[in-house]
Write an enzyme that holds these catalytic residues in place. Sequence first.
Site: not given
Ligand code: 5GP
Length: 113
Positions: A32, A86, A92-93, A99-101
Amino acid sequence: MTNKNCIFCKIASGEIKTDFIMETEDYVSFNDVNPQAPWHALIIPREHFSSLNDLNNIELMGKLLEGAQKTAEKLGIKENYRTVINTGREAGQTVFHVHLHVLGGRPLNWPPG
Ligand code: 5GP
Ligand code: ZN
């Protein structure tokens, strides 16, 4: 199917160059850009689905979980890690490609914020 405006589609296709932790024909994982823990990886399907609610392929769901397992193992955190998905802005999405964190490397509080 890919979405030409989607940043994760661009990462999965290689259009945005990214070092992958894991790469299979179905999914990739990578760090991330804004890590919330010492280890913070994302597992994404190569195919575009906006959220978990649009992911209609049960076999692929299983593969993504396998990706979380194997990514945690590769990062050396397989004994203690958290897997998060999320769904929706209020949850929080921020990127609308499912995607899975995978987070680890420090004690993680419960419940999450
Ligand atoms: P969400 O908030 O949708 O659950 O998670 C999205 C995640 O993607 C966030 O933790 C954010 O830091 C990450 N992210 C967003 N854009 C990029 C990118 O261009 N490259 C990488 N490696 N991570 C990203
Ligand atoms: Zn996408």
